[in-house]
Design a protein around this motif. Sequence first.
Motif, PDB file in Angstrom:
ATOM      1  N   GLU A  55       7.322   4.630  11.125  1.00 31.94           N
ATOM      2  CA  GLU A  55       7.656   3.780   9.967  1.00 31.94           C
ATOM      3  C   GLU A  55       8.809   4.352   9.147  1.00 31.94           C
ATOM      4  O   GLU A  55       9.625   3.606   8.606  1.00 31.94           O
ATOM      5  CB  GLU A  55       6.425   3.595   9.072  1.00 31.94           C
ATOM      6  N   THR A 104       6.616  -0.945   2.054  1.00 33.00           N
ATOM      7  CA  THR A 104       7.108  -0.741   3.421  1.00 33.00           C
ATOM      8  C   THR A 104       6.669  -1.829   4.403  1.00 33.00           C
ATOM      9  O   THR A 104       7.498  -2.431   5.092  1.00 33.00           O
ATOM     10  CB  THR A 104       6.669   0.658   3.925  1.00 33.00           C
ATOM     11  N   ASP A 105       5.357  -2.106   4.465  1.00 37.68           N
ATOM     12  CA  ASP A 105       4.869  -3.092   5.443  1.00 37.68           C
ATOM     13  C   ASP A 105       5.427  -4.480   5.150  1.00 37.68           C
ATOM     14  O   ASP A 105       5.779  -5.232   6.066  1.00 37.68           O
ATOM     15  CB  ASP A 105       3.335  -3.162   5.426  1.00 37.68           C
ATOM     16  N   HIS A 108       2.780   4.509   0.935  1.00 39.09           N
ATOM     17  CA  HIS A 108       3.342   4.970   2.217  1.00 39.09           C
ATOM     18  C   HIS A 108       3.908   6.373   2.060  1.00 39.09           C
ATOM     19  O   HIS A 108       5.096   6.603   2.309  1.00 39.09           O
ATOM     20  CB  HIS A 108       4.417   3.995   2.711  1.00 39.09           C
ATOM     21  N   GLU A 113       0.851  -1.198   0.000  1.00 38.54           N
ATOM     22  CA  GLU A 113       0.000   0.000   0.000  1.00 38.54           C
ATOM     23  C   GLU A 113       0.882   1.241   0.000  1.00 38.54           C
ATOM     24  O   GLU A 113       2.029   1.193   0.458  1.00 38.54           O
ATOM     25  CB  GLU A 113      -0.928   0.025   1.229  1.00 38.54           C
ATOM     26  N   HIS A 148       0.723   5.982  10.107  1.00 36.49           N
ATOM     27  CA  HIS A 148       0.960   5.489   8.748  1.00 36.49           C
ATOM     28  C   HIS A 148       2.018   6.337   8.039  1.00 36.49           C
ATOM     29  O   HIS A 148       1.785   7.512   7.764  1.00 36.49           O
ATOM     30  CB  HIS A 148      -0.361   5.503   7.955  1.00 36.49           C
TER      31      HIS A 148
HETATM   32 ZN   LIG Z   1       2.816   0.704   7.021  1.00 36.57          ZN
END
Ligand SMILES: [Zn+2]
Length: 450
Positions: free
Chosen positions: A370, A224-225, A216, A214, A365
Amino acid sequence: MSKSVRRRMLIAAAVFAVVLTAAANTGVVKKVLSGDIVQFGDTFIARLTGLRAPRLGEPLGREVYEFTLKELESKLVQLATWTTDNTAAGIVHDEQGFPFVLIRYGSYSRDKGFEACFNEVLLKKGYARVDPKYLPDDLKHFLDLEKEAREKGLGIWNTASGASETGPNRPGPASAPETGYSIFDETMVDMPWTDVEKAAKDGAVVLMTTAVIEEHGPHMSCGTDTYFGQLLCKLVRRELAAKGVKAVVAPPFFWGVNSATHVFPGSFAIRPETTKALLGDIFASLKAMGFRRIFIINAHGDGQHKRAVIQAILEALKQPEMDIRYLVSADDVRQLGLTGESPSWVLLHQMPPDKGAKSPDLDIHAGAGETGLMAAYFPDLVDERLARTLPPTKLTRAQIGEWLKDARKATPLGYVGNPAGYDTKEALANIPAWVRMMAEAISDHLARAK
Ligand SMILES: [Zn+2]
């Protein structure tokens, strides 16, 4: 005064504070962060002068890290910073802002001081190569030490072990990621099927992340995730191996529910039913291969996504013999309304307290948290210069509904939080603590289940 100059001076002042308060330049190494990066006190992180040790994901990285850990952690050492002149501002730093230090350690005598120079020890053992970019004039003898180790074929120079596959004379990039960019790095995808079968027969547990692709923000990769979840799986596997627990890492599950960010390009919106069905097939495949215990390390905050994952687990648990656990953090417990006692498949582990939690503004987010993690472990996937210019969103908990309803309207740039406030050093210090906690939660569970 520019921000970066002020930051440098603050770091320099911190160095002096440590040096001055730690009588005669001595201090206790609080934590070893990698083969050549160590932490003193709560905030002072330094890198060894004149060399570069392999990082954890690189050949010999683990061995070197463990050696530095054994030699230095919790030990009293003498440290000298590398200065170009005698001022605090003259302290030399690497690209990440870490000041360089020379460390002497071992037994101490009044006339000779500390017994050995740790920087030299690493080079002599072939545990590091000289970094010519950061070699002060008075340490040119490091080149001779490196040459000797190379001629003896020690450590990274031992070509028979394949340890020097990155090329003996090529210093790795200074911003080399901790564990490589391939999302299949250290997973079962990179193993031949015969090794997968053997791992299952040996009773290995499976670690799998359920992160997503998704957007970022304008400053970071859409992966990233996934990168982060995968990194956690890899590091937890190594930690478990050190405890004698065999584990394999499944390919990352990177499709899932993006109920807020799906309105941005780069985000894939997978329905909860699809997520559940796909996960169900993956669990069934792992069972068919002979695996019985699966631990899910989630790295995506979407509540609907987490619920879909948990429902898929509950469904799979209807099959006999399977033990699938979702590692929940205190945040998950709050968000999903879970309790520690029930349902029994929930495995509780505590994440270290989140600093942002005290602030009324959300940082959930692609914000400081992050961005710091990515800058620490995957610096090539973050535009750090852009990140430092992004204004905080100042979205409050009460406004989260607006973000979920139309994320592009509530946060046009696609992040919620304060990317500019990221702190690479904090991230580097936090991750090992999280990893240890997760590995402990897993090994405790296994001990109970026996
Ligand atoms: Zn994330």
